[in-house]
Design a protein around this motif. Structure first.
Motif, PDB file in Angstrom:
ATOM      1  N   GLN A   1      40.639  78.008  82.847  1.00  0.00           N
ATOM      2  CA  GLN A   1      41.563  78.404  83.911  1.00  0.00           C
ATOM      3  C   GLN A   1      41.469  77.473  85.114  1.00  0.00           C
ATOM      4  OE1 GLN A   1      40.904  82.743  84.451  1.00  0.00           O
ATOM      5  NE2 GLN A   1      43.062  82.884  83.774  1.00  0.00           N
ATOM      6  N   GLU A   2      40.305  76.949  85.328  1.00  0.00           N
ATOM      7  CA  GLU A   2      40.183  75.988  86.436  1.00  0.00           C
ATOM      8  C   GLU A   2      41.054  74.760  86.172  1.00  0.00           C
ATOM      9  OE1 GLU A   2      36.055  75.144  86.765  1.00  0.00           O
ATOM     10  OE2 GLU A   2      35.543  77.082  87.720  1.00  0.00           O
ATOM     11  N   ARG A   3      41.039  74.275  84.940  1.00  0.00           N
ATOM     12  CA  ARG A   3      41.885  73.123  84.610  1.00  0.00           C
ATOM     13  C   ARG A   3      43.377  73.471  84.678  1.00  0.00           C
ATOM     14  NH1 ARG A   3      38.587  73.023  80.136  1.00  0.00           N
ATOM     15  NH2 ARG A   3      40.357  72.934  78.695  1.00  0.00           N
ATOM     16  N   ILE A   4      43.712  74.698  84.181  1.00  0.00           N
ATOM     17  CA  ILE A   4      45.130  75.139  84.196  1.00  0.00           C
ATOM     18  C   ILE A   4      45.609  75.306  85.629  1.00  0.00           C
ATOM     19  CG2 ILE A   4      46.709  76.997  83.558  1.00  0.00           C
ATOM     20  CD1 ILE A   4      45.790  75.179  81.285  1.00  0.00           C
ATOM     21  N   HIS A   5      44.748  75.887  86.473  1.00  0.00           N
ATOM     22  CA  HIS A   5      45.130  76.131  87.858  1.00  0.00           C
ATOM     23  C   HIS A   5      45.462  74.798  88.545  1.00  0.00           C
ATOM     24  CE1 HIS A   5      45.328  78.264  91.651  1.00  0.00           C
ATOM     25  NE2 HIS A   5      44.480  77.371  92.192  1.00  0.00           N
ATOM     26  N   LYS A   6      44.658  73.806  88.269  1.00  0.00           N
ATOM     27  CA  LYS A   6      44.934  72.500  88.868  1.00  0.00           C
ATOM     28  C   LYS A   6      46.243  71.914  88.330  1.00  0.00           C
ATOM     29  CE  LYS A   6      42.803  68.026  89.817  1.00  0.00           C
ATOM     30  NZ  LYS A   6      44.051  67.307  89.687  1.00  0.00           N
ATOM     31  N   HIS A   7      46.487  72.101  87.027  1.00  0.00           N
ATOM     32  CA  HIS A   7      47.724  71.587  86.413  1.00  0.00           C
ATOM     33  C   HIS A   7      48.967  72.262  87.036  1.00  0.00           C
ATOM     34  CE1 HIS A   7      50.385  70.059  83.257  1.00  0.00           C
ATOM     35  NE2 HIS A   7      50.884  71.303  83.166  1.00  0.00           N
ATOM     36  N   ILE A   8      48.866  73.575  87.248  1.00  0.00           N
ATOM     37  CA  ILE A   8      49.990  74.329  87.824  1.00  0.00           C
ATOM     38  C   ILE A   8      50.235  73.915  89.265  1.00  0.00           C
ATOM     39  CG2 ILE A   8      50.760  76.634  88.531  1.00  0.00           C
ATOM     40  CD1 ILE A   8      49.253  77.691  86.033  1.00  0.00           C
ATOM     41  N   GLU A   9      49.104  73.786  90.039  1.00  0.00           N
ATOM     42  CA  GLU A   9      49.258  73.392  91.444  1.00  0.00           C
ATOM     43  C   GLU A   9      49.872  72.005  91.565  1.00  0.00           C
ATOM     44  OE1 GLU A   9      45.508  73.795  93.397  1.00  0.00           O
ATOM     45  OE2 GLU A   9      45.909  75.875  93.980  1.00  0.00           O
ATOM     46  N   ASP A  10      49.426  71.101  90.693  1.00  0.00           N
ATOM     47  CA  ASP A  10      49.980  69.746  90.750  1.00  0.00           C
ATOM     48  C   ASP A  10      51.479  69.727  90.452  1.00  0.00           C
ATOM     49  OD1 ASP A  10      47.518  68.807  91.397  1.00  0.00           O
ATOM     50  OD2 ASP A  10      47.013  68.103  89.374  1.00  0.00           O
ATOM     51  N   ASN A  11      51.907  70.560  89.494  1.00  0.00           N
ATOM     52  CA  ASN A  11      53.302  70.521  89.025  1.00  0.00           C
ATOM     53  C   ASN A  11      54.247  71.399  89.823  1.00  0.00           C
ATOM     54  OD1 ASN A  11      53.707  68.861  86.351  1.00  0.00           O
ATOM     55  ND2 ASN A  11      51.683  69.825  86.187  1.00  0.00           N
ATOM     56  N   TYR A  12      53.779  72.546  90.294  1.00  0.00           N
ATOM     57  CA  TYR A  12      54.700  73.533  90.868  1.00  0.00           C
ATOM     58  C   TYR A  12      54.406  73.933  92.304  1.00  0.00           C
ATOM     59  CZ  TYR A  12      56.157  73.965  86.042  1.00  0.00           C
ATOM     60  OH  TYR A  12      56.624  73.695  84.778  1.00  0.00           O
ATOM     61  N   VAL A  13      53.267  73.450  92.856  1.00  0.00           N
ATOM     62  CA  VAL A  13      52.939  73.806  94.250  1.00  0.00           C
ATOM     63  C   VAL A  13      52.873  72.554  95.120  1.00  0.00           C
ATOM     64  CG1 VAL A  13      51.303  74.944  95.792  1.00  0.00           C
ATOM     65  CG2 VAL A  13      51.716  75.884  93.494  1.00  0.00           C
ATOM     66  N   ASP A  14      51.964  71.648  94.750  1.00  0.00           N
ATOM     67  CA  ASP A  14      51.773  70.446  95.567  1.00  0.00           C
ATOM     68  C   ASP A  14      52.684  69.302  95.135  1.00  0.00           C
ATOM     69  OD1 ASP A  14      49.804  71.770  96.959  1.00  0.00           O
ATOM     70  OD2 ASP A  14      48.222  71.122  95.579  1.00  0.00           O
ATOM     71  N   PHE A  15      53.226  69.405  93.903  1.00  0.00           N
ATOM     72  CA  PHE A  15      54.101  68.371  93.353  1.00  0.00           C
ATOM     73  C   PHE A  15      53.427  66.988  93.414  1.00  0.00           C
ATOM     74  CE2 PHE A  15      56.892  71.672  95.060  1.00  0.00           C
ATOM     75  CZ  PHE A  15      57.557  72.043  93.895  1.00  0.00           C
TER      76      PHE A  15
ATOM     77  N   LYS B   1      54.272  87.231  90.867  1.00  0.00           N
ATOM     78  CA  LYS B   1      53.613  87.151  92.174  1.00  0.00           C
ATOM     79  C   LYS B   1      52.902  85.808  92.380  1.00  0.00           C
ATOM     80  CE  LYS B   1      52.916  92.133  92.705  1.00  0.00           C
ATOM     81  NZ  LYS B   1      51.927  93.240  92.786  1.00  0.00           N
ATOM     82  N   CYS B   2      52.934  84.985  91.343  1.00  0.00           N
ATOM     83  CA  CYS B   2      52.280  83.679  91.458  1.00  0.00           C
ATOM     84  C   CYS B   2      53.025  82.789  92.454  1.00  0.00           C
ATOM     85  CB  CYS B   2      52.234  82.976  90.102  1.00  0.00           C
ATOM     86  SG  CYS B   2      51.113  83.767  88.929  1.00  0.00           S
ATOM     87  N   ALA B   3      52.283  81.886  93.106  1.00  0.00           N
ATOM     88  CA  ALA B   3      52.883  80.971  94.086  1.00  0.00           C
ATOM     89  C   ALA B   3      53.894  80.036  93.444  1.00  0.00           C
ATOM     90  CB  ALA B   3      51.780  80.171  94.773  1.00  0.00           C
ATOM     91  N   CYS B   4      53.711  79.787  92.154  1.00  0.00           N
ATOM     92  CA  CYS B   4      54.599  78.837  91.474  1.00  0.00           C
ATOM     93  C   CYS B   4      55.873  79.473  90.940  1.00  0.00           C
ATOM     94  CB  CYS B   4      53.853  78.160  90.328  1.00  0.00           C
ATOM     95  SG  CYS B   4      53.350  79.331  89.031  1.00  0.00           S
ATOM     96  N   TYR B   5      55.967  80.809  90.999  1.00  0.00           N
ATOM     97  CA  TYR B   5      57.086  81.493  90.328  1.00  0.00           C
ATOM     98  C   TYR B   5      58.444  81.062  90.899  1.00  0.00           C
ATOM     99  CZ  TYR B   5      60.295  85.115  88.775  1.00  0.00           C
ATOM    100  OH  TYR B   5      61.363  85.776  88.241  1.00  0.00           O
ATOM    101  N   ASP B   6      58.585  81.071  92.212  1.00  0.00           N
ATOM    102  CA  ASP B   6      59.881  80.733  92.823  1.00  0.00           C
ATOM    103  C   ASP B   6      60.305  79.320  92.462  1.00  0.00           C
ATOM    104  OD1 ASP B   6      60.169  83.221  93.955  1.00  0.00           O
ATOM    105  OD2 ASP B   6      59.238  82.651  95.861  1.00  0.00           O
ATOM    106  N   THR B   7      59.329  78.407  92.449  1.00  0.00           N
ATOM    107  CA  THR B   7      59.652  77.027  92.087  1.00  0.00           C
ATOM    108  C   THR B   7      60.117  76.929  90.642  1.00  0.00           C
ATOM    109  OG1 THR B   7      57.977  76.256  93.641  1.00  0.00           O
ATOM    110  CG2 THR B   7      58.758  74.677  91.990  1.00  0.00           C
ATOM    111  N   ILE B   8      59.441  77.668  89.749  1.00  0.00           N
ATOM    112  CA  ILE B   8      59.833  77.676  88.326  1.00  0.00           C
ATOM    113  C   ILE B   8      61.249  78.219  88.173  1.00  0.00           C
ATOM    114  CG2 ILE B   8      59.373  78.809  86.120  1.00  0.00           C
ATOM    115  CD1 ILE B   8      56.372  78.597  86.791  1.00  0.00           C
ATOM    116  N   LYS B   9      61.533  79.301  88.908  1.00  0.00           N
ATOM    117  CA  LYS B   9      62.859  79.923  88.804  1.00  0.00           C
ATOM    118  C   LYS B   9      63.946  78.968  89.302  1.00  0.00           C
ATOM    119  CE  LYS B   9      65.062  84.390  89.662  1.00  0.00           C
ATOM    120  NZ  LYS B   9      64.919  85.710  90.318  1.00  0.00           N
TER     121      LYS B   9
END
Length: 686
Positions: A38-52, A162-170
């Motif tokens: 999950q630590e690796r996934i969390h970083k992958h999600i943040e890179d792609n959908y939060v921090d870009f 409720k995830c921070a990345c949800y709105d960006t994904i949508k």
């Protein structure tokens, strides 16, 4: 490389967790692996959908590892029975806490797995866009929609949303959906080109459809499944193609000689055209069929029971069908029986309706506009037939009554006495003959028709309507002439009598209410004629109003002048009536007019108390004028004897010229020829 439980742990798990230590070891081990994952996934999600942030990793390398971890976790949880859990709780609270933590982390793992799947689908969308595989993109977007936009029915859905990345994904999903629709629409507009060009008085419309059927239908399928709004196409087809085809004469040409596309050219005038120039319904049907044939390759099955034409039809069919009925079919209803028997309108409409059904443009059971028209066809025909006949009849009724002709030539009053079914010779308006020809044509058409007997009275009913219209319309239309011109009134009288005779003669045709029609025609004609006679009597009475013979010495020239004026008035009537009225009617009419005139003169003479010889001679001369002129008013001079007061007038002249001796001899003690007319004048009482 996929990280899972080691072999000894899997073996122990499959053995059923015989010891608490084994269970605890398995739980702790998998927790550690999940946390690292999950630590690796969390970083992958943040890179792609939060921090870009720039990120060269893909979701593929994580998905398989996550799926293994999910399977191992579910296996671990499923092999820990409720009884075992209870024992574990009692034996070791720390182990219980580990299991609950495992549950929470398992939810997070499922959320992570979903996000990875979404990320993988987005990467597939980009690859499919690059190769322009739009059907693949559409399928992927459908899967993405299921993962992103569904309602929160479980804990995983709620956590994910409720995830921070949800709105960006949508947002990314909607962007990709819009891109797809724009790409599809752009491609579709190249494969189906609709264009119009206006000139000062004409318009040219072109519909061009690609012959690359496979590509065309794939694009259409994807576009309409992507909820494409075809309003622009619908409006173009309705306003530039279908509506002009219905209401205007159009030139339609379908060209197939080009290898790349089929082209339909439509040209028509922009001017307002006469109703008579409208195309026939067969031309309308053929042109619409040509348009459907041109567009047939786009008519793919989009959903379960929906084709492209179903969707287009849903937007325009009601307006189109109403336009076809109101502006085309209503004008095509036959107006005569001959046209009715030759008409194939009902069959053609039903065939055209089936064409629209076969093309999925309308629904056979729900869209019944054309079927309803065919069901009402018989009544619509009767209405138009009657309307056309009445319009023709009214045109005839407005014609000049003075344009006349002889009828029943050679039929005398004596012939009519011998045979009441004959009509006496007289003159009637030519328009009356036109009206009779119209009604006879109706009877002839009905006799030649194959109509059912119960339907004939409905068509026959137009004849009473025609005649009742004549009775009401003509006296109003020609009111002033009927009142002021004597010949007009007697022509109208003859017209009514002739029409009544025609109705009676055709009684076997079962014309509705024919006895009442005969009576009404007689009464109407007679009333107009009587009104004219009364008017003429008033003219004579007005002239005689100044008739004064009260001077005991001489009546003067005035009474002679007025008498001659009255006789001239009657002579004018003779000239306009004698060859127009039937002999018997003319004779009776002049007998009545002369009788009233003579009685008025005689009454004035008999009211004189003392008559001098001079006055008596002058009155005798005046009566002589009447006796000489009156016979010339009749066709045969001897017919004047039918005037009721004629003998009394002659006897009055004799009395005025005779001596007392001669009067006494003519009286002959109440037995002479004077007795019948002058009992009261000579003081005789019965």
């Amino acid at each position: 490389m996929v990280v899972g439980l080691d072999g000894s742990v899997i073996k122990e798990l499959s053995a059923g967790f015989d010891t608490i230590e084994d269970t605890k070891a398995g739980v702790v081990h998998i927790l550690q692996q999940i946390r690292r994952f999950q630590e690796r996934i969390h970083k992958h999600i943040e890179d792609n959908y939060v921090d870009f942030m720039p990120n060269h990793t893909t979701s593929d390398m994580y998905i398989e590892e996550g799926e293994h971890l999910l399977r191992d976790t579910e296996h671990l949880l499923s092999n820990v029975s409720s009884d075992t859990r209870l024992d574990l709780n009692e034996a070791n609270a720390e182990l219980t806490q580990c299991i609950e933590e495992l549950r929470e982390i398992s939810l997070g793992l499922k959320v992570s797995h979903r996000i990875l799947k979404i990320d993988d689908f987005f990467q597939c969308v980009e690859e499919a866009n690059a190769t322009k595989d739009y059907l693949m993109v559409l399928d992927l977007l459908g899967k993405l929609k299921c993962l992103i936009c569904r309602e929160a029915t479980c804990e995983v859905d709620r956590i994910f949303q409720k995830c921070a990345c949800y709105d960006t994904i949508k947002i990314k999903y909607h962007v990709q959906a819009n891109i797809l629709q724009q790409n599809l629409q752009h491609k579709f507009e190249r494969l189906l080109q609709l264009s119009e060009k206006n000139f000062p008085t004409t318009k040219h419309v072109t519909v061009q459809v690609s012959k690359d059927v496979g590509q065309l239908q794939d694009i259409v399928m994807a576009l309409f499944q992507a909820r494409y709004n075809p309003l622009k196409i619908c409006d173009f087809l309705l306003e530039n193609c279908l509506m002009p085809m219905v209401v205007k004469p159009v030139s339609v040409e379908l060209l197939n000689d080009n290898e790349e596309y089929t082209q339909l050219n439509i040209s028509y005038s922009l001017k307002e055209l006469l109703k008579s120039l409208k195309p026939s319904y067969k031309e309308v049907f053929a042109n619409i069929q040509m348009l459907l044939d041109c567009l047939t390759n786009i008519n793919v099955n989009v959903f379960a029971e929906q084709h492209v034409f179903t969707i287009i039809g849903g937007q325009i069919k009601d307006r189109l069908l109403k336009l076809i009925v109101d502006e085309c079919l209503m004008d095509s209803i036959p107006a005569t029986m001959d046209e009715y028997h030759k008409s194939t309108l009902v069959q053609d409409v039903l065939r055209f309706e089936q064409t629209l059904v076969d093309n999925f443009f309308i629904h056979a059971e729900m869209d019944c506009t054309l079927t309803n028209f065919t069901k009402k066809f018989e009544q619509l025909f009767r209405n138009r037939f009657n309307k056309k006949v009445l319009e023709t009849a009214r045109e005839i009724m407005h014609k000049d009554l003075q344009d006349m002709t002889v009828v029943a030539e050679g039929i005398t009053a004596e012939d009519v006495v011998k045979n009441p079914f004959l009509f006496p010779q007289c003159m009637i308006s030519k328009c009356t003959l036109d009206l009779i020809k119209l009604m006879e044509h109706i009877l002839k058409q009905l006799n030649n028709s194959a109509e059912e007997e119960e339907e004939e009275p409905e068509l026959l009913a137009v004849i009473p309507v025609i005649l009742n219209t004549y009775i009401n319309e003509v006296p109003k239309t020609h009111k002033n002439l009927l009142e002021s011109i004597p010949q007009q009134s007697v022509l109208f009288f003859n017209n009514c009598m002739f029409l009544a005779h025609w109705v009676a003669k055709n009684a076997d045709a079962c014309i509705p209410t024919h006895p009442a029609l005969v009576n009404t025609l007689h009464a109407t004609g007679t009333n107009i004629f009587k009104a004219q006679i009364i008017y003429q009597q008033k003219i004579l009475a007005t002239i005689l109003r100044e008739f004064d013979i009260s001077d005991p010495h001489s009546i003067g020239s005035r009474p002679f002048k007025l008498t001659r004026q009255c006789l001239r008035q009657l002579d004018v009537l003779k000239n306009v009536w004698r060859n127009v009225l039937p002999d018997s009617t003319y004779k009776q009419t002049f007998c009545d007019l002369l009788n009233d005139f003579c009685l008025d003169i005689m009454k004035r003479v008999l009211l004189l108390e003392d008559i001098s010889t001079t006055v008596a001679n002058e009155l005798s001369e005046l009566i002589e004028v009447i006796l000489n002129v009156s016979p010339t008013l009749f066709k045969e001079k001897h017919e004047v004897l039918c005037v009721p007061c004629w003998m009394k007038l002659r006897q009055l002249k004799m009395i005025l010229n005779a001596s007392l001796q001669e009067i006494t001899e003519q009286w002959c003690d109440g037995a002479g020829i004077l007795t019948a007319h002058y009992k009261e004048a000579f003081g005789v009482r019965n």
